[in-house]
Design an enzyme around this catalytic site. Structure first.
Site, short mmCIF file in Angstrom:
data_model
loop_
_atom_site.label_atom_id
_atom_site.label_comp_id
_atom_site.label_asym_id
_atom_site.label_seq_id
_atom_site.Cartn_x
_atom_site.Cartn_y
_atom_site.Cartn_z
CB SER A 63 -0.90 0.00 1.23
OG SER A 63 -0.10 0.15 2.41
CG ASP A 110 -4.04 -2.51 -1.36
OD1 ASP A 110 -4.97 -2.67 -2.19
OD2 ASP A 110 -4.17 -2.77 -0.15
CG ASP A 145 -10.07 2.88 -4.12
OD1 ASP A 145 -11.15 3.19 -4.68
OD2 ASP A 145 -9.99 2.59 -2.92
CD GLU A 175 -12.66 -0.18 -3.85
OE1 GLU A 175 -13.48 -0.27 -2.92
OE2 GLU A 175 -11.43 -0.16 -3.67
CG HIS A 227 -10.67 -1.72 3.83
ND1 HIS A 227 -10.72 -0.59 3.07
CD2 HIS A 227 -10.28 -2.70 2.99
CE1 HIS A 227 -10.36 -0.85 1.83
NE2 HIS A 227 -10.09 -2.13 1.76
CG HIS A 266 -10.77 -4.44 -2.43
ND1 HIS A 266 -10.54 -3.15 -2.83
CD2 HIS A 266 -9.99 -5.21 -3.23
CE1 HIS A 266 -9.67 -3.13 -3.82
NE2 HIS A 266 -9.32 -4.37 -4.08
N GLY A 267 -11.47 -6.08 1.51
CA GLY A 267 -11.97 -6.17 2.88
C GLY A 267 -12.24 -7.60 3.28
CB SER A 269 -9.45 -8.94 7.54
OG SER A 269 -8.15 -8.99 7.01
#
Length: 360
Positions: A63, A110, A145, A175, A227, A266-267, A269
């Site tokens: 990132s 990222d 993004d 995105e 996220h 994405h996101g 986790s």
């Protein structure tokens, strides 16, 4: 047939048509490649070990903040110079070490929001310089993004960057639809929930516009993604929307493929295995993981420190004697390694969750 059977470069950083072949194969075999955020040589090693041990391809990504950390917190970053230098340093390090692990690696960057475009510009400059020397870009792919901007400006600007990347056969991820929560200094915790869900019409417009430029692109569509990690029930994912996107694009384009779009999750986790499995069945080929892995790394270091605290209070002197040295406990190579072990174990879980294990 495994991944290595379809790639021209079997190990190390892959680029161009090999990235396309990898994502095509992932859709056909219904698996997704974990995209692991790395911030140091230590986190790179932890991720590569997991991929090697699971006989799997992997995506390593930096990132903007992670790249700056790679360069060092003492480097100025007012004009993204630390983030550019750190990303380039990470790329060269990964290119140097990845072949030693015997697996194919996609080297990615990222989220790049509008305010961070100078970072992307700097990396593309490095890509073009590398291309002149090696006939391939330094990075396999980048992610732009602009989801917080208008759809029109998002698509127009993304197309401009894809035109720049296309001659190098470089992949570009974009995105559409905001990912909620907070990551790397970008906070979307207060956005309206409706903004978290992308419409099929937008996916088609993006697909039509970008495919006229290059086939090397993927779309991170919003389906409630957030996220970070939250309590169960606080995040409402709707992976079924991804199926609607694919069906709509197939109908509008007359494509012979049931999954014409390469999608990104994405996101990731904190999501459930069932949510991952459903999303992957609809054409997701890449899943981002960061927050879970940060905690996994910490847990190894934390547990070591708590277990060995009586050996870490001074350089000399411990329960075995006041003159006993503690170097073998406080040496950074010892406790950093504990973090690598627990992070690597968590990455291995992701390979199993995404059906990526033993795909080589």
């Amino acid at each position: 047939m495994g991944v290595k059977d379809i790639l021209s470069r079997k190990t190390g950083v892959i680029v161009g048509d090999d990235v396309l072949r990898l994502f095509q194969h992932a859709q056909e075999k219904v698996f997704a490649i974990p995209a692991i955020n790395v911030t140091s040589s230590s986190t790179v090693v932890a991720a590569l070990e997991a991929a090697r041990d699971k006989n799997s391809p992997i995506i390593l990504q930096v990132s903007q903040g992670g790249a700056a950390f790679f360069a060092g917190k003492g480097v100025p970053n007012g004009k993204q110079e630390a983030s550019v230098a750190g990303a380039i340093a990470a790329a060269h390090y990964i290119r140097s070490i990845a072949p030693s692990y015997g697996i194919p690696v996609v080297l990615h960057t990222d989220h790049c929001a509008k305010k961070l475009l100078p970072w992307l510009d700097g990396m593309l400059d490095a890509d073009e310089c590398y291309f002149k020397l090696h006939n391939e870009p330094l990075f396999s792919s980048h992610m732009i993004d602009l989801s917080e901007e208008s759809v029109e400006w998002n698509i127009e600007t993304t197309a401009k960057y894809l035109k720049r990347a296309a001659p190098m056969k470089q992949w570009l991820e974009m995105e559409i639809g905001i990912t909620g929560g907070e990551e790397d200094g970008v906070n979307n915790e207060s956005v309206d929930n409706n903004s978290l869900y992308t419409q099929p019409e937008d996916i088609y417009t993006i697909y039509k516009t970008l495919s006229a430029i290059s086939p090397y692109f993927s779309i991170a569509a919003g389906f409630g993604n957030v996220h970070g990690v939250y309590k169960p029930g606080n995040v409402r994912l709707h992976p079924e929307l991804l199926s609607k996107h694919q069906a709509y694009v197939k109908e509008k384009t007359g494509s012979s493929k049931n999954k014409p779009v390469y999608l990104v999750f994405h996101g990731g986790s904190g999501s459930t295995k069932a949510e991952f499995k459903e999303a992957i069945s609809y054409g997701v080929v890449k899943v981002n993981l960061d927050t879970d892995l940060q905690y996994a790394y910490l847990s190894g270091v934390r547990d070591f420190v708590l277990k060995k605290k009586d050996y870490l209070m001074s350089a000399v002197g411990n329960p075995e004697g006041e003159d006993k040295p503690n170097k073998k406990y406080f040496d950074p190579r010892v406790w950093i390694r504990e973090g690598e072990k627990t992070m690597s174990a968590r990455v291995q879980e992701a390979f199993d969750d995404f059906n990526t294990s033993n795909q080589l």
